[in-house]
Design a protein around this motif. Sequence first.
Motif, PDB file in Angstrom:
ATOM      1  N   THR A 261       0.834  -1.210   0.000  1.00 19.64           N
ATOM      2  CA  THR A 261       0.000   0.000   0.000  1.00 19.64           C
ATOM      3  C   THR A 261       0.861   1.250   0.000  1.00 19.64           C
ATOM      4  O   THR A 261       0.581   2.225  -0.717  1.00 19.64           O
ATOM      5  CB  THR A 261      -0.929  -0.005   1.227  1.00 19.64           C
ATOM      6  N   LEU A 262       1.924   1.242   0.783  1.00 21.10           N
ATOM      7  CA  LEU A 262       2.835   2.391   0.830  1.00 21.10           C
ATOM      8  C   LEU A 262       3.457   2.623  -0.544  1.00 21.10           C
ATOM      9  O   LEU A 262       3.544   3.780  -1.009  1.00 21.10           O
ATOM     10  CB  LEU A 262       3.918   2.145   1.875  1.00 21.10           C
ATOM     11  N   GLU A 263       3.863   1.556  -1.208  1.00 24.10           N
ATOM     12  CA  GLU A 263       4.447   1.697  -2.538  1.00 24.10           C
ATOM     13  C   GLU A 263       3.419   2.235  -3.539  1.00 24.10           C
ATOM     14  O   GLU A 263       3.749   3.062  -4.394  1.00 24.10           O
ATOM     15  CB  GLU A 263       4.974   0.332  -2.998  1.00 24.10           C
TER      16      GLU A 263
ATOM     17  N   ALA B 217      -6.130  -0.944   3.450  1.00 26.19           N
ATOM     18  CA  ALA B 217      -5.276  -1.197   2.284  1.00 26.19           C
ATOM     19  C   ALA B 217      -6.109  -1.314   1.014  1.00 26.19           C
ATOM     20  O   ALA B 217      -5.759  -0.761  -0.039  1.00 26.19           O
ATOM     21  CB  ALA B 217      -4.468  -2.466   2.501  1.00 26.19           C
ATOM     22  N   VAL B 218      -7.230  -2.037   1.104  1.00 24.17           N
ATOM     23  CA  VAL B 218      -8.106  -2.188  -0.053  1.00 24.17           C
ATOM     24  C   VAL B 218      -8.661  -0.830  -0.480  1.00 24.17           C
ATOM     25  O   VAL B 218      -8.690  -0.495  -1.669  1.00 24.17           O
ATOM     26  CB  VAL B 218      -9.246  -3.175   0.269  1.00 24.17           C
ATOM     27  N   GLN B 219      -9.093  -0.035   0.478  1.00 26.17           N
ATOM     28  CA  GLN B 219      -9.646   1.280   0.143  1.00 26.17           C
ATOM     29  C   GLN B 219      -8.591   2.193  -0.474  1.00 26.17           C
ATOM     30  O   GLN B 219      -8.855   2.912  -1.438  1.00 26.17           O
ATOM     31  CB  GLN B 219     -10.242   1.935   1.382  1.00 26.17           C
ATOM     32  N   LEU B 220      -7.388   2.166   0.062  1.00 23.59           N
ATOM     33  CA  LEU B 220      -6.337   3.041  -0.451  1.00 23.59           C
ATOM     34  C   LEU B 220      -5.882   2.617  -1.848  1.00 23.59           C
ATOM     35  O   LEU B 220      -5.358   3.436  -2.611  1.00 23.59           O
ATOM     36  CB  LEU B 220      -5.151   3.054   0.511  1.00 23.59           C
ATOM     37  N   HIS B 221      -6.078   1.362  -2.190  1.00 22.70           N
ATOM     38  CA  HIS B 221      -5.785   0.902  -3.543  1.00 22.70           C
ATOM     39  C   HIS B 221      -6.908   1.272  -4.521  1.00 22.70           C
ATOM     40  O   HIS B 221      -6.754   1.096  -5.733  1.00 22.70           O
ATOM     41  CB  HIS B 221      -5.586  -0.617  -3.572  1.00 22.70           C
ATOM     42  N   GLY B 222      -8.036   1.735  -4.000  1.00 19.78           N
ATOM     43  CA  GLY B 222      -9.157   2.038  -4.872  1.00 19.78           C
ATOM     44  C   GLY B 222      -9.819   0.761  -5.364  1.00 19.78           C
ATOM     45  O   GLY B 222      -9.704  -0.302  -4.757  1.00 19.78           O
TER      46      GLY B 222
ATOM     47  N   THR C 118      -9.445  -6.713  -6.784  1.00 16.07           N
ATOM     48  CA  THR C 118      -9.280  -7.558  -7.971  1.00 16.07           C
ATOM     49  C   THR C 118      -8.175  -8.590  -7.751  1.00 16.07           C
ATOM     50  O   THR C 118      -7.238  -8.372  -6.986  1.00 16.07           O
ATOM     51  CB  THR C 118      -8.923  -6.705  -9.202  1.00 16.07           C
ATOM     52  N   ASP C 119      -8.286  -9.699  -8.467  1.00 13.96           N
ATOM     53  CA  ASP C 119      -7.291 -10.768  -8.346  1.00 13.96           C
ATOM     54  C   ASP C 119      -5.948 -10.380  -8.944  1.00 13.96           C
ATOM     55  O   ASP C 119      -4.946 -11.060  -8.715  1.00 13.96           O
ATOM     56  CB  ASP C 119      -7.796 -12.044  -9.024  1.00 13.96           C
TER      57      ASP C 119
END
Length: 366
Positions: free
Chosen positions: A242-244, A317-322, A327-328
Motif C-alpha cells: 500500500t505504501l508503494e 489497504a483495499v480502500q487506499l488501492h481504490g 481484484t485478483d
Amino acid sequence: MDFTFKEEQQQFADALRRWVDKDYGFEARKKIIHSEAGVSQQAWATLVELGMLALPVPEQQGGFDGSAVDMMVVMQELGRGLVVEPYFATVLGAQFLKLAGGQEAALAQVAAGELKLACALGEQQSRHALDDVQTTAVDGRINGRKTVVLHGAQADALIVSARSDGGISLYLVARDAAGVRVTDCRTIDGQRAATVEFDGAPGTLLGAQGAGWPILEAAADYGAALLCAEAMGAMDAIFAATLEYLKTRQQFGAPIGKFQALQHRMADMFIHLEQARSMAMLAAVKAGSSDAEERRRVVSAAKVRVGQAARFVGQQAVQLHGGMGVTDELPAAHYFKRLAMIELTLGDVDHHLERFIAQPGFREAA
C-alpha cells in the motif's frame, strides 16, 4: 526486553524469504491455487529441505525442537509469501502428537516430510467451540462429520476429536482408511479445506480415553499463536504494498501519498500493526506455558488484537488501492482474503474476547 530474533532464527527467515522471492512469487502461487491439487509437491519438498518440517519436532525424532517463538519466524515469512502449502495443518497436528505422547514414529515421519497431517476438530454446529463435539467413538470406531478441515484432502492422516466414554478423546486416523470420506474444496483465500465424514472409521487413540480436552485446548492455543504470526507477515506485506502504491499512483499531478488524509490512514495502520506485533510476540512466548490460565489469557488477547488489526489494516489497504484493491490482479486482495480467514480460524475476535473475559480474576480486577 530484547525482541530481536537470534541468529539461527533469522537464518531460517532469510532462507524462506529467498525461496519465496525466487520460486513462490505471486504468479507462481496463482498457478498452484488453480491446479487440481491446490498445492505443490515441489514446494513441499523445498520446505522439507530447508528444515521447516523438522523445526517443531523433538530432537529425538530427528527434529530441531523449535519453540513457538522459532515457529513465529517461519509463520511470518509464510504469511508474507501467502504460501498455500499444508504446513500449518501439519505442524499443528504434530503439536497434538507431542502433547499426547507415544507417537515418536509419526513425529519422525513429520520431520522427514513423509507425513502430512490435518486437524479435524470443528463441526457444523460447533462454530468456534471446539468442546462442542457430536462425533462419537466407540471401541476405536469413529462416526460423525467434521467441517472446514484445513488441507484435509491433502493430508495422510487426521487428528480427530470425538465424544467417548468419560469425555472428549483424540484419535489419529489414516485419511484413506475404510469409513473415511473426504470432500475437498477451495476456500476464499486460495487454501484448501475439506468436509470429512466418518462411518465406523478405525482410529488410534492419542493419550488417555476421555482426557483429550486439555491436549486439544493447548494445541489450539499453540495454533492460534502461529496464526497470529502468519497474520503479522501478511500485514507487513500488505502495508508495504500500500505504501508503494501511494508513492506511485498519480492524481492531480502528484503522488497520492502526499495527501495528508491518506498519510493519516497509513499512520493509523502502522499503529495497529505494531500493537498487534507486540501481542503476537507475547503469544508466541506464552503458547507453551505450563500455566494454562496464563496461556489462555495471553493467546486470546493476542487473537483479539491481531484480528482487529488484520481487519483494519486489510480494509484500509483495499480502500487506499481504490477499485483495484479487490481484484485478483493485485496481491492486496489476496492478502485481505487470507487475513479474513486467519481471523476466523481457531476462534474469531468475538469468541476470544468472551474467552478472555471468562478467565479467572478478570471481573475482580475490573
